[in-house]
Scaffold this active site. Structure first.
Site, short mmCIF file in Angstrom:
data_model
loop_
_atom_site.label_atom_id
_atom_site.label_comp_id
_atom_site.label_asym_id
_atom_site.label_seq_id
_atom_site.Cartn_x
_atom_site.Cartn_y
_atom_site.Cartn_z
N ASP A 69 -7.92 5.59 -1.48
CA ASP A 69 -6.96 5.23 -1.62
C ASP A 69 -7.22 4.61 -2.90
O ASP A 69 -7.67 3.74 -3.80
CB ASP A 69 -7.97 4.08 -1.03
N HIS B 113 -1.98 0.07 7.00
CA HIS B 113 -2.57 0.64 6.29
C HIS B 113 -1.53 2.26 5.70
O HIS B 113 -1.88 3.40 6.77
CB HIS B 113 -3.74 0.21 5.75
N CYS C 118 1.02 -1.29 0.15
CA CYS C 118 0.31 -0.27 -0.11
C CYS C 118 0.90 1.22 -0.06
O CYS C 118 0.45 2.26 -0.56
CB CYS C 118 -1.13 -0.28 1.42
#
Length: 660
Positions: A474, A458, A414
């Site tokens: 995101d 994350h 991520c």
């Protein structure tokens, strides 16, 4: 080797060494392997020495070995200060004691200090599993002490063997539990601890850092320990809203994203409450950092904490113990509808000599799209359509990290996507910041709480849009929607085939949750609430202390009454009567010696008693009942009656004239 004349019995020695090793096990696992090996080898040598009846090493050798072990400890820990170094030193000193463990008092000292060693583990971890370790270790220590006392009293063995001693040790632990429970409930609790813990007491088990570089969050994927637990009033939010806000990163030096000093100011506008607010409480595990985690956007601020301009919650002190706080979040809040120029410049800053291909792509996009929203959607569609992959096995990035990732590697975790996307947005003139925290979690149906592990760490991006303020984007969700819906484990795949084990751990985490809520979380507020339920509201600290002492007094009296009323532990009524008679004579200084038979003892003591002949008759009757033909219950009842009636007065000594 020269053998000493006297040696300790093997059984109490083995119990004492077992008690020490059980108490030291968590500490041995946390210290360098070479130090743990030293402790284990020393204990093993002592057991072999007991079997082979070796003499202790000379004093000069023991001194050299002890100093060498201390020097090794100092080198391993960088000194003798700190909790780990102190507990490691205690383990080494007890191991060194094994070299001279040849006396009863040494056995008792090692067993007693092992009790303290067990308690020191709770300075580092307070998980429920250590309660099992505590009970098991204390039972073995009590058994060792009981075995040592048996040697002093001449009881080399007991009916039932070693299991009898182990059962007695467990009984002693159970007898102390009522006192421990009363102390736990009634001991006056303060809103603040009596002493503070240093910043680092958890063996470096930290969570999210205040910076991010490619690979930093991927390392947390391997840490499956809980980060926090959350209980909601009503239904939990859907997975797409489970973004737990942590450190917000503004500055990028070409390699690492870091926090900025300026946004540490408080928000100019507080988040207002709304009917759609989320109400929840959080149990945050220790992570040695200052920040707390909450959903967007926090309406309230927990005690002893503050909120920054970018809505990051930080505590005054680092989180080194289980921390519980209640939160209210408004997901519909608009963060900063007008962007100050100073914040805009900070959110657009990029190094000039990094990522030329990414900046060229950003300029091209800016020429093609006048609307920021259209530009962002185009980039997200590009990430979905191009062969980008979500993976933990990404290669490290070099000087031009965004260029290498977007145009060459196209595979990463991520933080790879968040960093590259933020650089691309800033290059296109869109103010951007990176947010780190946690996303997702496992919903515990039976306990009705959300379990978030460190592996759920994350990173995502927030862009500033005119009319919308700071808006979450995101890029990882565009590439791997499973990461958001099912969690990091599902998206990365079960590479080790341990999904069944993780599922089992998630389901049985409820035990730890209850332990946290009712034991570790039993603070001054919960204690006051309990006192109100018991009809004692507003009880001061002095009143709590008086209640504690009074309750302990009642419990001690009840235990003593039950103890003195219980019959002797022997199942033989004749033996119980005989042992009571021996105790009466022992108080007169006429007790039996170690290993002395009943007849021999009675023969030795009878001349000094007024009813000595009667004692001899009772000794003969006891031997007949105990080892011969009982002849029914009548002789036993008669023997018990005669033992009670026997006078234990000493016979008067004949007087003599001085000098005769």
């Amino acid at each position: 080797m020269k053998r000493p004349q006297e040696h300790l019995p093997f059984a109490p020695l083995a119990w004492t060494i077992a008690a020490f090793l059980i108490a030291a096990t968590p500490h041995l696992l946390a210290m360098p392997p070479v130090l743990g090996l030293v402790v284990v080898l020393t204990c093993s040598w002592r057991l072999v020495a007991a079997r082979q009846r070796w003499s202790p090493p000379p004093g000069w050798l023991r001194l050299i070995l002890t100093l060498a072990a201390i020097a090794l400890l100092a080198v391993s820990f960088g000194g003798l200060w700190g909790r780990r170094a102190a507990t490691g030193l205690l383990c080494l000193m007890l191991a060194a004691k094994m070299l001279e463990l040849y006396r009863i008092r040494d056995l008792r000292m090692v067993a007693s200090v092992s009790l303290f060693l067990i308690s020191t583990q709770f300075l580092f971890d307070e998980k429920f599993v250590y309660l099992v370790y505590l009970f098991g270790g204390v039972v073995v220590v009590f058994t060792a002490l009981h075995r040592i006392q048996g040697v002093e009293l001449g009881h080399a063995s007991a009916p039932g063997g070693e299991r009898r001693f182990l059962r007695d040790g467990a009984f002693m632990l159970l007898a102390g539990l009522p006192v421990a429970l009363i102390l736990f409930v009634t001991f006056p609790r303060l809103a603040e601890p009596l002493w503070g813990l240093p910043d680092e007491v958890m063996d470096g088990k930290t969570g999210l850092s205040d910076s991010m570089s490619p690979g930093s969050i991927a390392e947390l994927f391997l840490d499956d320990s809980p980060a926090f637990r959350a209980e909601f009033e009503g239904s939990p939010p859907p997975p797409r809203q489970r973004y737990w806000r942590g450190p917000v990163l503004w500055r990028f030096d070409g390699d690492t994203w870091q926090r900025a000093f300026m946004p540490a100011r408080t928000p100019s506008v507080k988040v207002p409450p709304s009917p759609e607010d989320l109400h929840y409480s959080v149990q945050l595990e220790p992570h040695e950092r200052h920040w707390l985690f909450a959903l967007d956007y926090p309406v309230n601020t927990p005690e002893q904490s503050s909120i920054s301009l970018d809505f990051q919650i930080t505590r005054r002190d680092p989180v080194t113990t289980l921390t519980q706080y209640r939160m209210r979040s408004n997901p519909g809040f608009t963060d900063m509808p007008r962007l100050p120029e100073t914040i805009r410049r900070l959110a657009l800053d990029l190094p000039d000599d990094r990522n030329p291909r990414t900046l060229e792509m950003a300029r091209d996009l800016r020429q093609r799209f006048d609307d920021d929203r259209a530009l962002i959607e185009h980039v997200l569609d590009w990430l979905r359509e191009e062969p980008f992959y979500y993976s933990l096995d990404a290669s490290p990035l070099g000087r031009h990290s965004a260029d290498e990732f977007l145009f060459d590697l196209r595979e990463g975790y991520c933080e790879y996507y968040a960093s590259a996307f933020a650089i691309l947005m800033r290059g296109a003139g869109i103010p951007t910041r990176v947010v780190t925290g946690y996303q997702g979690g496992f919903w515990q149906e039976s306990g009705e709480y959300l379990l978030v592990r460190n592996s759920d760490a994350h990173a995502w991006v927030e862009v500033w849009l005119d009319g919308n303020g700071w808006t979450r984007v995101d890029p990882t969700a565009a590439v791997s929607p499973a990461r958001i819906q099912s969690g990091a484990r599902s998206a990365a795949g079960d590479r080790a085939g341990l999904d069944w084990l993780r599922s089992l751990r998630n389901r049985y985490d409820r035990i730890q949750h209850i332990w946290n809520a009712w034991v570790l979380g039993f603070d001054a507020e919960r204690q006051s609430r309990m006192m109100r339920l018991l009809g004692m509201p507003g009880l001061s600290s002095t009143g709590m202390a008086v209640l504690m002492v009074a309750t302990l007094g009642v419990v001690v009296l009840l235990v003593a009454w039950a103890w003195f009323r219980q019959p002797s532990r022997s199942s033989d009524p004749a033996q119980r009567a005989w042992l009571k008679l021996q105790r009466r004579l022992r108080r007169r200084g006429l007790g039996p010696a170690i290993g002395e038979t009943p007849l021999r003892w009675a023969t030795r003591v009878a001349p000094r008693l007024s009813e000595g002949n009667r004692l001899l008759e009772l000794a003969g009757a006891y031997c007949l009942i105990r080892y011969g033909d009982r002849g029914g219950d009548a002789p036993v009842r008669e023997f018990k009656r005669d033992c009670r009636r026997l006078s234990v007065r000493k016979r008067a000594e004949p007087r003599t004239l001085a000098g005769v």
